[in-house]
Write a protein that holds these residues in place. Sequence first.
Motif, mmCIF file in Angstrom:
data_model
loop_
_atom_site.group_PDB
_atom_site.id
_atom_site.type_symbol
_atom_site.label_atom_id
_atom_site.label_comp_id
_atom_site.label_asym_id
_atom_site.label_seq_id
_atom_site.Cartn_x
_atom_site.Cartn_y
_atom_site.Cartn_z
ATOM 1 N N GLN A 1 24.831 -7.385 49.246
ATOM 2 C CA GLN A 1 25.545 -8.666 49.208
ATOM 3 C C GLN A 1 26.711 -8.397 49.867
ATOM 4 O O GLN A 1 27.452 -9.275 51.467
ATOM 5 C CB GLN A 1 25.909 -9.666 48.471
ATOM 6 N N THR A 2 27.568 -7.405 49.582
ATOM 7 C CA THR A 2 29.171 -7.840 49.926
ATOM 8 C C THR A 2 29.230 -7.250 51.751
ATOM 9 O O THR A 2 29.746 -7.242 52.629
ATOM 10 C CB THR A 2 29.935 -6.927 49.327
ATOM 11 N N CYS A 3 28.291 -5.969 51.601
ATOM 12 C CA CYS A 3 27.454 -5.062 52.214
ATOM 13 C C CYS A 3 27.623 -6.201 53.621
ATOM 14 O O CYS A 3 27.492 -5.052 55.024
ATOM 15 C CB CYS A 3 27.115 -3.673 52.565
ATOM 16 N N GLN A 4 26.297 -6.769 53.497
ATOM 17 C CA GLN A 4 25.615 -7.206 54.970
ATOM 18 C C GLN A 4 26.286 -8.898 55.215
ATOM 19 O O GLN A 4 26.088 -8.857 56.059
ATOM 20 C CB GLN A 4 24.334 -7.774 53.811
ATOM 21 N N SER A 5 27.297 -8.654 54.948
ATOM 22 C CA SER A 5 28.759 -9.823 55.659
ATOM 23 C C SER A 5 29.090 -9.050 56.612
ATOM 24 O O SER A 5 29.798 -9.675 56.738
ATOM 25 C CB SER A 5 29.467 -10.461 54.524
ATOM 26 N N VAL A 6 29.002 -7.190 56.494
ATOM 27 C CA VAL A 6 30.193 -6.352 57.359
ATOM 28 C C VAL A 6 29.247 -6.971 58.731
ATOM 29 O O VAL A 6 28.093 -6.264 58.669
ATOM 30 C CB VAL A 6 30.648 -5.375 56.687
ATOM 31 N N GLU A 7 29.825 -6.768 59.667
ATOM 32 C CA GLU A 7 29.772 -7.093 61.127
ATOM 33 C C GLU A 7 29.621 -5.598 61.170
ATOM 34 O O GLU A 7 27.060 -5.683 61.674
ATOM 35 C CB GLU A 7 30.124 -7.502 61.834
ATOM 36 N N GLN A 8 29.406 -4.739 60.592
ATOM 37 C CA GLN A 8 28.787 -3.202 61.438
ATOM 38 C C GLN A 8 27.225 -2.452 61.084
ATOM 39 O O GLN A 8 26.676 -1.672 60.614
ATOM 40 C CB GLN A 8 29.627 -2.017 60.963
ATOM 41 N N LEU A 9 27.041 -3.712 59.588
ATOM 42 C CA LEU A 9 26.276 -3.172 58.797
ATOM 43 C C LEU A 9 25.001 -4.703 58.722
ATOM 44 O O LEU A 9 24.283 -4.061 57.728
ATOM 45 C CB LEU A 9 27.054 -3.298 56.801
ATOM 46 N N ARG A 10 24.761 -5.205 59.025
ATOM 47 C CA ARG A 10 24.251 -6.253 58.804
ATOM 48 C C ARG A 10 22.425 -6.263 59.227
ATOM 49 O O ARG A 10 21.746 -6.463 58.775
ATOM 50 C CB ARG A 10 24.503 -7.798 60.057
ATOM 51 N N SER A 11 22.890 -5.188 60.375
ATOM 52 C CA SER A 11 21.520 -4.521 60.627
ATOM 53 C C SER A 11 20.880 -2.838 59.701
ATOM 54 O O SER A 11 19.595 -3.240 59.677
ATOM 55 C CB SER A 11 20.968 -3.740 62.302
ATOM 56 N N ILE A 12 21.512 -2.976 58.896
ATOM 57 C CA ILE A 12 21.160 -1.702 58.374
ATOM 58 C C ILE A 12 19.766 -2.446 57.103
ATOM 59 O O ILE A 12 20.413 -3.648 56.326
ATOM 60 C CB ILE A 12 22.588 -1.504 56.839
ATOM 61 N N SER A 13 19.106 -2.145 56.485
ATOM 62 C CA SER A 13 17.750 -1.918 55.718
ATOM 63 C C SER A 13 18.347 -1.836 54.274
ATOM 64 O O SER A 13 18.191 -0.613 54.309
ATOM 65 C CB SER A 13 16.651 -1.696 56.104
ATOM 66 N N PHE A 14 18.459 -2.326 53.403
ATOM 67 C CA PHE A 14 19.313 -1.603 52.045
ATOM 68 C C PHE A 14 17.897 -2.330 51.102
ATOM 69 O O PHE A 14 17.817 -2.802 50.789
ATOM 70 C CB PHE A 14 20.671 -2.459 51.642
ATOM 71 N N PRO A 15 18.090 -1.215 50.550
ATOM 72 C CA PRO A 15 16.971 -0.932 50.180
ATOM 73 C C PRO A 15 17.262 -1.757 48.465
ATOM 74 O O PRO A 15 18.059 -1.797 47.985
ATOM 75 C CB PRO A 15 16.907 0.742 48.705
ATOM 76 N N ASN A 16 16.053 -2.172 47.574
ATOM 77 C CA ASN A 16 15.879 -3.228 46.614
ATOM 78 C C ASN A 16 16.563 -2.288 45.403
ATOM 79 O O ASN A 16 17.272 -3.368 44.577
ATOM 80 C CB ASN A 16 14.587 -3.401 46.571
ATOM 81 N N GLN A 17 16.596 -0.778 45.498
ATOM 82 C CA GLN A 17 16.987 -0.182 44.268
ATOM 83 C C GLN A 17 17.795 0.716 45.041
ATOM 84 O O GLN A 17 17.463 1.456 45.477
ATOM 85 C CB GLN A 17 16.250 -0.267 43.667
ATOM 86 N N ILE A 18 19.117 1.009 44.532
ATOM 87 C CA ILE A 18 19.998 2.053 45.113
ATOM 88 C C ILE A 18 19.314 3.125 44.713
ATOM 89 O O ILE A 18 18.625 4.040 43.413
ATOM 90 C CB ILE A 18 21.451 2.410 44.357
ATOM 91 N N PRO A 19 19.023 4.362 46.247
ATOM 92 C CA PRO A 19 18.385 5.634 46.153
ATOM 93 C C PRO A 19 18.849 6.020 44.487
ATOM 94 O O PRO A 19 19.900 6.512 44.347
ATOM 95 C CB PRO A 19 18.171 6.550 47.215
ATOM 96 N N GLU A 20 18.144 7.881 43.786
ATOM 97 C CA GLU A 20 17.928 7.825 42.492
ATOM 98 C C GLU A 20 19.578 8.799 43.060
ATOM 99 O O GLU A 20 20.547 8.695 42.454
ATOM 100 C CB GLU A 20 16.994 8.740 41.879
ATOM 101 N N ASN A 21 19.847 9.535 44.598
ATOM 102 C CA ASN A 21 20.450 10.562 44.766
ATOM 103 C C ASN A 21 21.580 9.763 46.036
ATOM 104 O O ASN A 21 22.119 10.252 46.594
ATOM 105 C CB ASN A 21 20.124 11.289 45.266
ATOM 106 N N GLY A 22 21.699 8.537 45.417
ATOM 107 C CA GLY A 22 23.255 7.926 46.169
ATOM 108 C C GLY A 22 21.876 6.927 47.626
ATOM 109 O O GLY A 22 21.493 8.017 48.208
ATOM 110 N N PHE A 23 23.444 6.443 48.360
ATOM 111 C CA PHE A 23 22.722 5.547 48.936
ATOM 112 C C PHE A 23 23.548 6.714 50.628
ATOM 113 O O PHE A 23 24.640 6.404 50.609
ATOM 114 C CB PHE A 23 22.752 4.270 49.550
ATOM 115 N N ILE A 24 22.740 6.776 51.806
ATOM 116 C CA ILE A 24 23.993 7.355 53.290
ATOM 117 C C ILE A 24 22.809 6.653 53.907
ATOM 118 O O ILE A 24 21.851 6.331 54.087
ATOM 119 C CB ILE A 24 23.697 8.380 52.979
ATOM 120 N N CYS A 25 23.610 6.057 54.847
ATOM 121 C CA CYS A 25 23.089 4.849 56.381
ATOM 122 C C CYS A 25 23.352 5.467 57.648
ATOM 123 O O CYS A 25 25.147 6.472 57.604
ATOM 124 C CB CYS A 25 22.091 3.999 55.873
#
Length: 225
Positions: A94-118
């Motif tokens: 929720q914090t990240c999706q309010s950041v202008e540069q990250l609004r178009s990023i599709s965050f998964p429902n659960q963080i990937p087991e090996n960490g999230f990178i986009c």
Amino acid sequence: MSSTSHRSRVLFVEGSSDKTIIKEILNIYLPHWKITRKRSGSSQPQIDIQDLQGIKNITPDKIFNQLADPNVPALGIVIDADSSASDQWQEICQTCQSVEQLRSISFPNQIPENGFICSVSDDQKFGIWMMPDNRSPGMLETLLSQLIPSDRENLWIHLQESVAQAKRLGAPFRNHHLDKARIYTWLAWHHKPGVWPDTAQRDVFNFDHPQVHAFVDWLKTLYDL
């Protein structure tokens, strides 16, 4: 060497202990992470680890400012899962999706087991790692409790019993800080009580652990190291 080696890769962490231990892991597995000036004027990769003194201070404006800087090719965030990895993931998303540069990023429902990178853009990346393992409740100290050297297992068992007894006798630490109480006691029982170890003190923690390797792989991928 790519031009990004002259730029500052940024890592947000929650506290000073996170910064110290991550620096230790980097020193062991990625000793080239620091700037090393040479006569030629070239430099080696850098990660600027910033202690934000609590997850509440990892705010949209701080994320925005780093991503808006053309000299930041990658921004990473390391947070604790605390009582629920799922709940913490939803909050940081929720914090990240309010950041202008990250609004178009599709965050998964659960963080990937090996960490999230986009990829934020063609030349900038963003990532999140949740201690201890992107799945379990806990914190950095929960991971450290898995790194006790095998030849000190008896001492570790005794320590756990001692901390439990201290709690029964009225030690006021909160239950969700049990791992912190154990790890700081462990440090107090070693060469320099209260001082975080360096690479010369391998009897304190054994960093040769699959979960540490996974975290290092995340760092290497995020920062192109």
